[in-house]
Design an enzyme around this catalytic site. Structure first.
Site, short mmCIF file in Angstrom:
data_model
loop_
_atom_site.label_atom_id
_atom_site.label_comp_id
_atom_site.label_asym_id
_atom_site.label_seq_id
_atom_site.Cartn_x
_atom_site.Cartn_y
_atom_site.Cartn_z
N HIS A 1 0.81 -1.22 0.00
CA HIS A 1 0.00 0.00 0.00
C HIS A 1 0.85 1.27 0.00
CE1 HIS A 1 -3.56 -2.54 1.75
NE2 HIS A 1 -3.38 -2.70 0.46
N CYS B 1 3.76 21.81 -4.59
CA CYS B 1 5.09 21.82 -5.21
C CYS B 1 5.37 23.25 -5.67
CB CYS B 1 5.03 20.86 -6.39
SG CYS B 1 6.51 20.79 -7.40
N CYS C 1 5.99 24.11 -8.53
CA CYS C 1 5.33 24.28 -9.83
C CYS C 1 3.82 24.53 -9.68
CB CYS C 1 5.56 23.06 -10.73
SG CYS C 1 4.43 21.69 -10.39
P1 CNA Z 1 -6.87 -3.65 10.35
O1 CNA Z 1 -8.00 -4.00 9.48
O2 CNA Z 1 -6.97 -2.45 11.21
O3 CNA Z 1 -6.62 -4.95 11.26
C1 CNA Z 1 -5.62 -5.00 12.22
C2 CNA Z 1 -5.66 -6.39 12.85
O4 CNA Z 1 -4.53 -6.48 13.71
C3 CNA Z 1 -6.89 -6.67 13.68
O5 CNA Z 1 -7.37 -7.95 13.34
C4 CNA Z 1 -6.38 -6.62 15.13
O6 CNA Z 1 -7.06 -7.54 15.97
C5 CNA Z 1 -4.96 -7.02 14.95
N1 CNA Z 1 -4.04 -6.47 15.96
C6 CNA Z 1 -4.03 -5.23 16.50
N2 CNA Z 1 -2.98 -5.08 17.30
C7 CNA Z 1 -2.32 -6.26 17.30
C8 CNA Z 1 -1.16 -6.74 17.95
N3 CNA Z 1 -0.44 -5.98 18.78
N4 CNA Z 1 -0.76 -8.01 17.70
C9 CNA Z 1 -1.48 -8.82 16.87
N5 CNA Z 1 -2.59 -8.42 16.23
C10 CNA Z 1 -3.00 -7.15 16.44
O7 CNA Z 1 -5.51 -3.52 9.54
P2 CNA Z 1 -5.07 -4.26 8.19
O8 CNA Z 1 -3.63 -3.96 8.02
O9 CNA Z 1 -5.54 -5.64 8.13
O10 CNA Z 1 -5.94 -3.42 7.13
C11 CNA Z 1 -5.39 -2.94 6.10
C12 CNA Z 1 -5.27 -1.40 6.04
C13 CNA Z 1 -5.00 -0.67 7.32
C14 CNA Z 1 -4.06 -1.20 5.22
O11 CNA Z 1 -4.44 -0.55 4.05
C15 CNA Z 1 -3.11 -0.31 6.00
O12 CNA Z 1 -2.45 0.57 5.15
C16 CNA Z 1 -3.96 0.43 6.96
N6 CNA Z 1 -3.30 0.98 8.14
C17 CNA Z 1 -1.93 1.01 8.23
C18 CNA Z 1 -1.31 1.53 9.35
C19 CNA Z 1 0.20 1.54 9.44
O13 CNA Z 1 0.88 1.73 8.44
N7 CNA Z 1 0.76 1.31 10.63
C20 CNA Z 1 -2.08 2.04 10.40
C21 CNA Z 1 -3.49 2.01 10.27
C22 CNA Z 1 -4.08 1.47 9.13
#
Ligand code: CNA
Length: 238
Positions: free
Chosen positions: A121, A150, A152
């Site tokens: 992403h 930017c 420009c």
């Molecule tokens: P989501 O849908 O928010 O799911 C996160 C998952 O992680 C959930 O199932 C939680 O239960 C689980 N979770 C939370 N904390 C923990 C932990 N400490 N240990 C284990 N499991 C945990 O996020 P996804 O990544 O599945 O969804 C995709 C989106 C969210 C993507 O497009 C990302 O770009 C986007 N996102 C990214 C960030 C980042 O870059 N840090 C932050 C927020 C959202």
């Protein structure tokens, strides 16, 4: 739980072809909130859910509001890698892990020392002018107010894949190849709700599919090993 961690440790110790596929849950222990385990957080300050604000249509129509949310919620530049990021970088250095495939845009895997990171992403650390394509670092967005421009006159857009936009085909193809040939595939900190990224796991052909997540996921039934808990805490025991 201890038995499951011991099993995972055994698989890791005996493999030199581990692939990790992760999401926002990998970075929550670094203080970066995810989307789905913090229901309602964004609604306190914003009129739309994050998936709406982070869509291409919203970016084009309400650019200033997009950047207000983006600076506030998506730019966590002081965050430091946690034990999960650090362990993955260590396995790569030891020649055990081939690739980290991430849906995250925060750059924390690289900050922990991982070299081969496939960012499905994109990344907040790369930005470009929509008109002249000049590249900008994250500070150009973080330190600007309103809509960043930017020299420009074009708008500076983060190189993150917004909802409705397509994933980079090279990154997607490379991710598929790593998953197809992986011995151990560890999926961690993702709800597996965002497509097409979530469908990548169907390409795995091995018998050591590991899921490490705080909550249940749609792939739990398919996995060979499921560990429910905080990934940083779990990985620090490996
Ligand atoms: P989501 O849908 O928010 O799911 C996160 C998952 O992680 C959930 O199932 C939680 O239960 C689980 N979770 C939370 N904390 C923990 C932990 N400490 N240990 C284990 N499991 C945990 O996020 P996804 O990544 O599945 O969804 C995709 C989106 C969210 C993507 O497009 C990302 O770009 C986007 N996102 C990214 C960030 C980042 O870059 N840090 C932050 C927020 C959202």
């Amino acid at each position: 739980m201890n038995d499951q961690i011991a099993k995972l440790k055994e698989w890791i110790d005996n493999s030199d072809n581990i692939v990790f596929f992760g999401g926002a849950g990998v970075s929550t222990e670094s203080g970066i909130p995810d989307f789905r385990s913090v229901d309602g957080l964004y609604n306190q300050k914003y009129d739309y859910p994050p998936e709406t604000i982070l869509s291409h249509t919203f970016f084009m129509a309400q650019t200033e509001e997009f950047f207000r949310f983006y600076r506030d919620k998506m730019l966590c530049l002081d965050a430091e890698p946690n034990a999960a990021h650090r362990k993955l970088a260590e396995w790569e250095r030891q020649g055990k892990l081939r690739a980290v495939i991430t849906q995250n845009i925060d750059g924390l895997h690289q900050k922990a020392g991982s070299q081969n990171v496939l960012e499905l992403h994109g990344s907040v650390h790369r930005n470009h002018c929509m008109r002249c394509h000049k590249p900008y670092d994250v500070q150009a967005v973080a330190q600007s107010t309103g809509v960043p421009h930017c020299a420009c006159g074009g708008i500076i857009k983060p190189d993150v894949v917004l909802y409705e936009e397509s994933l980079d085909t090279h990154t997607l193809d490379a991710s598929l190849r790593y998953i197809q040939s992986a011995d151990v595939l560890i999926i961690g900190g993702t709800s597996l709700a965002v497509y097409p990224a979530a469908s990548l796991i169907h390409y795995y052909r091995g018998h050591k599919l590991v899921l490490v997540n705080k909550s249940e996921t749609p792939a739990d039934a398919k996995a060979d090993l499921v560990i429910h808990g905080p990934i940083g805490e779990i990985f620090s025991q490996l």
